[in-house]
Structures are given as C-alpha cells and as structure tokens.
Design an enzyme around this catalytic site. Structure first.
Site, PDB file in Angstrom:
ATOM      1  N   ASP A  11      26.526   5.384  55.368  1.00 32.37           N
ATOM      2  CA  ASP A  11      27.397   6.380  55.992  1.00 32.37           C
ATOM      3  C   ASP A  11      28.191   7.166  54.947  1.00 32.37           C
ATOM      4  O   ASP A  11      28.492   6.649  53.868  1.00 32.37           O
ATOM      5  CB  ASP A  11      28.354   5.661  56.963  1.00 32.37           C
ATOM      6  CG  ASP A  11      28.990   6.622  57.946  1.00 32.37           C
ATOM      7  OD1 ASP A  11      28.506   7.760  58.081  1.00 32.37           O
ATOM      8  OD2 ASP A  11      29.988   6.237  58.583  1.00 32.37           O
ATOM      9  N   HIS A  28      22.943  14.625  52.432  1.00 33.32           N
ATOM     10  CA  HIS A  28      21.802  13.828  52.896  1.00 33.32           C
ATOM     11  C   HIS A  28      20.748  13.705  51.788  1.00 33.32           C
ATOM     12  O   HIS A  28      20.125  12.658  51.629  1.00 33.32           O
ATOM     13  CB  HIS A  28      21.190  14.447  54.156  1.00 33.32           C
ATOM     14  CG  HIS A  28      22.118  14.406  55.340  1.00 33.32           C
ATOM     15  ND1 HIS A  28      22.785  13.266  55.712  1.00 33.32           N
ATOM     16  CD2 HIS A  28      22.507  15.364  56.228  1.00 33.32           C
ATOM     17  CE1 HIS A  28      23.536  13.514  56.782  1.00 33.32           C
ATOM     18  NE2 HIS A  28      23.386  14.795  57.105  1.00 33.32           N
ATOM     19  N   LEU A 122       8.891  -6.868  49.080  1.00 31.13           N
ATOM     20  CA  LEU A 122      10.069  -6.560  49.904  1.00 31.13           C
ATOM     21  C   LEU A 122       9.663  -6.103  51.309  1.00 31.13           C
ATOM     22  O   LEU A 122       8.783  -5.263  51.480  1.00 31.13           O
ATOM     23  CB  LEU A 122      10.883  -5.436  49.239  1.00 31.13           C
ATOM     24  CG  LEU A 122      12.055  -4.900  50.062  1.00 31.13           C
ATOM     25  CD1 LEU A 122      13.172  -5.924  50.192  1.00 31.13           C
ATOM     26  CD2 LEU A 122      12.599  -3.597  49.465  1.00 31.13           C
TER      27      LEU A 122
HETATM   28  C1  IPE Z   1      25.929   5.397  61.783  1.00 30.70           C
HETATM   29  O1  IPE Z   1      26.660   6.429  61.218  1.00 30.70           O
HETATM   30  C2  IPE Z   1      24.490   5.762  61.806  1.00 30.70           C
HETATM   31  C3  IPE Z   1      23.822   5.851  60.515  1.00 30.70           C
HETATM   32  C4  IPE Z   1      24.338   5.591  59.349  1.00 30.70           C
HETATM   33  C5  IPE Z   1      22.448   6.248  60.589  1.00 30.70           C
HETATM   34  P1  IPE Z   1      27.374   7.541  62.106  1.00 30.70           P
HETATM   35  O2  IPE Z   1      28.034   8.476  61.165  1.00 30.70           O
HETATM   36  O3  IPE Z   1      26.424   8.118  63.070  1.00 30.70           O
HETATM   37  O4  IPE Z   1      28.449   6.682  62.909  1.00 30.70           O
HETATM   38  P2  IPE Z   1      29.809   7.118  63.602  1.00 30.70           P
HETATM   39  O5  IPE Z   1      29.489   8.285  64.484  1.00 30.70           O
HETATM   40  O6  IPE Z   1      30.754   7.495  62.523  1.00 30.70           O
HETATM   41  O7  IPE Z   1      30.263   5.904  64.349  1.00 30.70           O
HETATM   42  C1  IPE Z   2      25.160   9.130  57.219  1.00 27.73           C
HETATM   43  O1  IPE Z   2      26.046  10.096  56.819  1.00 27.73           O
HETATM   44  C2  IPE Z   2      23.793   9.667  57.514  1.00 27.73           C
HETATM   45  C3  IPE Z   2      23.456   9.716  58.946  1.00 27.73           C
HETATM   46  C4  IPE Z   2      24.209   9.283  59.935  1.00 27.73           C
HETATM   47  C5  IPE Z   2      22.168  10.264  59.286  1.00 27.73           C
HETATM   48  P1  IPE Z   2      26.810  11.009  57.856  1.00 27.73           P
HETATM   49  O2  IPE Z   2      25.978  12.207  58.128  1.00 27.73           O
HETATM   50  O3  IPE Z   2      27.219  10.233  59.041  1.00 27.73           O
HETATM   51  O4  IPE Z   2      28.081  11.438  57.004  1.00 27.73           O
HETATM   52  P2  IPE Z   2      29.581  11.521  57.514  1.00 27.73           P
HETATM   53  O5  IPE Z   2      29.907  10.230  58.174  1.00 27.73           O
HETATM   54  O6  IPE Z   2      29.647  12.667  58.473  1.00 27.73           O
HETATM   55  O7  IPE Z   2      30.386  11.742  56.275  1.00 27.73           O
HETATM   56 MG    MG Z   3      28.859   9.170  59.564  1.00 30.40          MG
END
Ligand code: IPE
Ligand code: IPE
Ligand code: MG
Length: 234
Positions: A11, A28, A122
């Site tokens: 995240d 990303h 793995l």
């Molecule tokens: C959780 O992250 C999902 C992934 C890392 C793929 P999100 O960014 O979607 O979660 P919330 O919305 O902050 O809970």
């Molecule tokens: C995690 O990073 C990747 C996915 C959930 C696909 P985020 O896109 O949730 O990044 P933040 O949380 O908005 O910073």
């Molecule tokens: Mg996120």
C-alpha cells in the site's frame, strides 16, 4: 526461524507519487519495481510462500483510468516476468475472481499457472480482484452445492472443509502479514486465513520498501511468541 508464508499488503503507491508531485501511475510503476526486488529477496531468504495483494475487490471503485493503468501494468508484468518464473523455479498462483478481468489477462494467468505448476521453488501467490469476504462467499456456495449433491447434513461441516473450499486451498495460512504505508487495517485481505497471523505495519510507502527493511521485518518475526490460545510453559 523465518516465516514459511509471508503475505504483503503493498500500500501507498499513490501517496508516494503525490509526495513527489507525480501522477499516481508513477507510484504504481515504482511499486512494480519493488515487487520484483522483494520476490528476489524472498527467494534468497528461503521463504516458501509469498502472497502479494495486488488488487482488491473494492479497487474496482477507483477511477476507470487508474484501473486501466493498473491492469496494463499487470499485463506487462506477467508478460515480461513469465520467462523469469520458469528460470527461477517460481510456481505462480493467482487468487481472486477471474470473471471481471480482461480475456488476455485471464489467458496469461492460466498459461503461467500451468507452465509453472511443476516448479518447486518459491510459491508466489498474487491476490487479484481478491476480497476475503468474496473468498468466504464462494466457499459457502461450493460447500452448499456439494452438501446438497451428497445429501449431507450441514451440521457435519468441518473447518477443514471450509479451508478446502477457499481460494487458498493447499496453501498454508500466512505466518506474517506486512502492510506498508502506515495504515493499520486488513482491507478485506485473507480474512479467514489470517486468524493467527502475526502482523507488521511498516510506515514507509510501498515504493520505499526495500530488501533491508524486509529482512529486518523477517528478523522481528523470529521474536514473536505465537501461543494459539495456549499458555507458555514456565
Ligand atoms: C489494499 O489497499 C489493497 C491493495 C494493496 C491491493 P487499499 O489502498 O485499496 O486499501 P484501503 O482502501 O486504504 O483500505
Ligand atoms: C497500493 O497503493 C496499490 C493498490 C491498491 C493497487 P495505493 O494505490 O492504494 O496507494 P495509496 O494508498 O492511495 O497511497
Ligand atoms: Mg491504498
């Protein structure tokens, strides 16, 4: 001992990009680079299972453009890494719903799962369009149909049968779940499977996570006292 199964909620890509004044896509992209590094480190640490949360059931609620970017990155990743999986003896498995992904991605996943099936290095599990609630819902449907077919009383349902109908069938429960970006929540990740997992919440965003932080987290795990409801001998 290092954990046997590490699961990671990757995240903070968006915030990482925002802090640098870049579009979310840049976050990303940087995240994919991190992912590759962490897969290598996991192999080097002899951890047997690595599950990566790449796209949740709820991530479909993001703007269409971001979803497209994520799906494109995923497709490129799968195409580019395919050879590496074979060369590095990685066995790939994808958990989550398949019916909402595009045809090319579905076919590529199938191909990679089949081609890597005999690998015994793995076990890399990618959670894609995955939600813990959906996982449990689909298990209930399978179990229901199976019990009706066998005319079996539902009271005979065992925990083992539930486990065997989850998308993670055959994969041990995660020992350690890591979440980056300083958020303290599970966001619909492995709900059933995490009943006795240890957690580590790391403050840095996913694109800033690296091998040395990872190894530190793995080492911390060695000090955890997992009691599973019992008491320690003294
Ligand atoms: C959780 O992250 C999902 C992934 C890392 C793929 P999100 O960014 O979607 O979660 P919330 O919305 O902050 O809970
Ligand atoms: C995690 O990073 C990747 C996915 C959930 C696909 P985020 O896109 O949730 O990044 P933040 O949380 O908005 O910073
Ligand atoms: Mg996120």
């Amino acid at each position: 001992m290092y954990p046997d199964h590490v699961a990671i909620i990757m995240d903070g890509n968006g915030r990482w990009a925002k802090n640098k004044g870049l579009p979310r896509l840049a976050g990303h992209k940087a995240g994919v680079e991190r992912l590759k590094e962490i897969v290598e480190a996991t192999i080097n640490c002899n951890v047997s299972f690595l599950t990566l949360y790449a796209f949740s059931s709820e991530n479909w609620n993001r703007p269409k453009l971001e979803i497209n970017d994520l799906m494109n990155l995923l497709e490129t990743f799968l195409n580019k890494e395919a050879k590496k999986f074979l060369k590095e003896n990685i066995r790939l498995r994808v958990i989550g719903r398949r019916d909402r992904l595009n045809r090319r991605i579905i076919d590529k996943i199938k191909e990679l799962e089949i081609n890597s099936d005999k690998n015994d290095g793995l076990n890399l599990i990618i959670a894609l369009d995955y939600g813990g609630r959906e996982d449990i819902r689909s298990a209930i449907i399978n179990i229901y149909n199976d019990f009706i077919r066998k005319n079996k009383a539902i009271e005979r349902l065992t925990l083992e049968e539930i486990e065997n109908n989850l998308m993670t069938k055959g994969i041990p429960n995660p020992d350690l779940i890591i979440r980056t970006s300083g958020e303290y929540r599970i966001s619909n990740f492995l709900l059933w499977q995490s009943a006795y997992s240890e957690y580590e919440f790391v403050s840095c965003n996913w694109p800033d996570f690296n091998t040395s932080i990872y190894i530190e987290v793995l080492k911390n795990f060695e000090n955890r006292d997992r009691r599973y409801g019992q008491i320690n001998e003294y």
